[in-house]
Design a protein around this motif. Sequence first.
Motif, mmCIF file in Angstrom:
data_model
loop_
_atom_site.group_PDB
_atom_site.id
_atom_site.type_symbol
_atom_site.label_atom_id
_atom_site.label_comp_id
_atom_site.label_asym_id
_atom_site.label_seq_id
_atom_site.Cartn_x
_atom_site.Cartn_y
_atom_site.Cartn_z
ATOM 1 N N TYR A 74 69.166 34.955 31.695
ATOM 2 C CA TYR A 74 68.364 35.879 31.163
ATOM 3 C C TYR A 74 66.990 35.812 30.634
ATOM 4 N N SER A 75 66.714 34.287 30.726
ATOM 5 C CA SER A 75 65.238 34.106 30.498
ATOM 6 C C SER A 75 64.221 34.670 31.655
ATOM 7 N N ASN A 76 64.662 34.734 32.538
ATOM 8 C CA ASN A 76 64.168 35.393 33.926
ATOM 9 C C ASN A 76 63.464 36.846 33.593
ATOM 10 N N GLY A 105 80.359 33.069 20.723
ATOM 11 C CA GLY A 105 80.505 33.147 21.844
ATOM 12 C C GLY A 105 80.426 34.551 22.493
ATOM 13 N N ARG A 106 79.379 35.217 22.039
ATOM 14 C CA ARG A 106 79.010 36.810 22.343
ATOM 15 C C ARG A 106 77.925 36.368 23.205
ATOM 16 N N PRO A 107 77.662 37.661 24.103
ATOM 17 C CA PRO A 107 76.906 37.397 24.894
ATOM 18 C C PRO A 107 75.294 37.124 24.422
ATOM 19 N N PRO A 108 74.287 36.582 25.197
ATOM 20 C CA PRO A 108 72.961 36.372 24.612
ATOM 21 C C PRO A 108 72.106 37.778 24.026
ATOM 22 N N THR A 128 72.432 41.900 25.161
ATOM 23 C CA THR A 128 72.097 41.941 26.658
ATOM 24 C C THR A 128 73.203 43.100 27.307
ATOM 25 N N THR A 129 74.332 43.446 26.990
ATOM 26 C CA THR A 129 75.317 44.401 27.121
ATOM 27 C C THR A 129 74.573 45.838 27.015
ATOM 28 N N ALA A 130 73.394 46.339 26.270
ATOM 29 C CA ALA A 130 72.810 47.350 26.302
ATOM 30 C C ALA A 130 71.868 47.746 27.208
ATOM 31 N N ILE A 131 71.715 46.620 28.303
ATOM 32 C CA ILE A 131 70.757 46.804 29.268
ATOM 33 C C ILE A 131 71.537 47.660 30.325
ATOM 34 N N GLU A 139 60.309 44.433 31.746
ATOM 35 C CA GLU A 139 60.549 45.688 31.097
ATOM 36 C C GLU A 139 62.257 46.154 31.394
ATOM 37 N N VAL A 140 62.961 46.432 30.525
ATOM 38 C CA VAL A 140 64.235 46.783 30.715
ATOM 39 C C VAL A 140 64.554 47.829 30.067
ATOM 40 N N MET A 141 65.543 48.698 30.734
ATOM 41 C CA MET A 141 65.994 50.071 29.743
ATOM 42 C C MET A 141 67.353 49.492 29.268
ATOM 43 N N VAL A 142 67.030 50.161 27.904
ATOM 44 C CA VAL A 142 68.136 49.687 26.927
ATOM 45 C C VAL A 142 68.687 50.730 26.243
ATOM 46 N N ASN A 143 70.111 50.751 25.861
ATOM 47 C CA ASN A 143 70.684 52.176 25.471
ATOM 48 C C ASN A 143 70.606 52.171 23.890
ATOM 49 N N SER A 144 69.222 52.683 23.737
ATOM 50 C CA SER A 144 68.734 53.045 22.293
ATOM 51 C C SER A 144 67.806 54.197 22.419
ATOM 52 N N ASP A 145 67.817 55.170 21.302
ATOM 53 C CA ASP A 145 66.797 56.127 21.303
ATOM 54 C C ASP A 145 65.566 55.887 20.522
ATOM 55 N N VAL A 146 65.544 54.658 20.120
ATOM 56 C CA VAL A 146 64.333 54.024 19.458
ATOM 57 C C VAL A 146 63.643 53.456 20.182
#
Length: 222
Positions: free
Chosen positions: A88-90, A200-203, A215-218, A95-102
């Motif tokens: 994920y450091s890459n 143990g959760r995702p970064p 990262t699961t919100a991407i 820019e990423v699209m994330v599941n957020s309206d803010v």
Amino acid sequence: MTSISDIASIVNGNSTTTDSSNSNELGQEDFLKLMTVQLQNQDPFKPMEDGQFIAQMAQFSTASGIGELQESFSEFASSINGNQILEYSNLIDREVMVNSDVGYFDGSDDLTASINVPTSLSGLSVKVYTESGALIDSAELGPQSAGQVEFEWDGTDSNGAEMPAGKYRVTAETLYGGETHALSASVMAKVESVSLGVGGRPPNLNLVGIGQVSTTAISQIK
């Protein structure tokens, strides 16, 4: 015949004092010590049967195996988290699209959002609010087919005045079956850094102006 449970007191009596918080725990060393004392104290005329001895050894093997398995899983989880951080450091500075309206408007570049349209619509309305909840702009996007509909806000209010940099909320709604329905929106944001997940959760991604999200919100990488 003396059993493991019968001689626990013998071992405890001969051992040094242990912390009360660990008095009910039986580790591998304790198990071996119990087995040794049991063999030393068994009745020579009634020795332990092979089946019983094998069963107790199986208990020890199981206890030992569980401990080793837990340690292996812990090392495996750490290894996965480390690899995920490198992967994920890459995304840093991308820019990423994330599941957020803010989303965050930097004062110059358009704020990009994506609206999830589940079915064909006769009309789609998008509104932009300040972080405090004041409506500053809206747009009618007309009929839309099912899929993702991209929307860009240029950073001005309904009167054309430029808005300052900051967080803004993008919402979408449609009139369907005579009722108004809200639609989910996602926003484009720049990745500033990556943090290790806890337990143990995702970064997590640290997004410019927005903060930390999993990262699961991407949903999309630009």
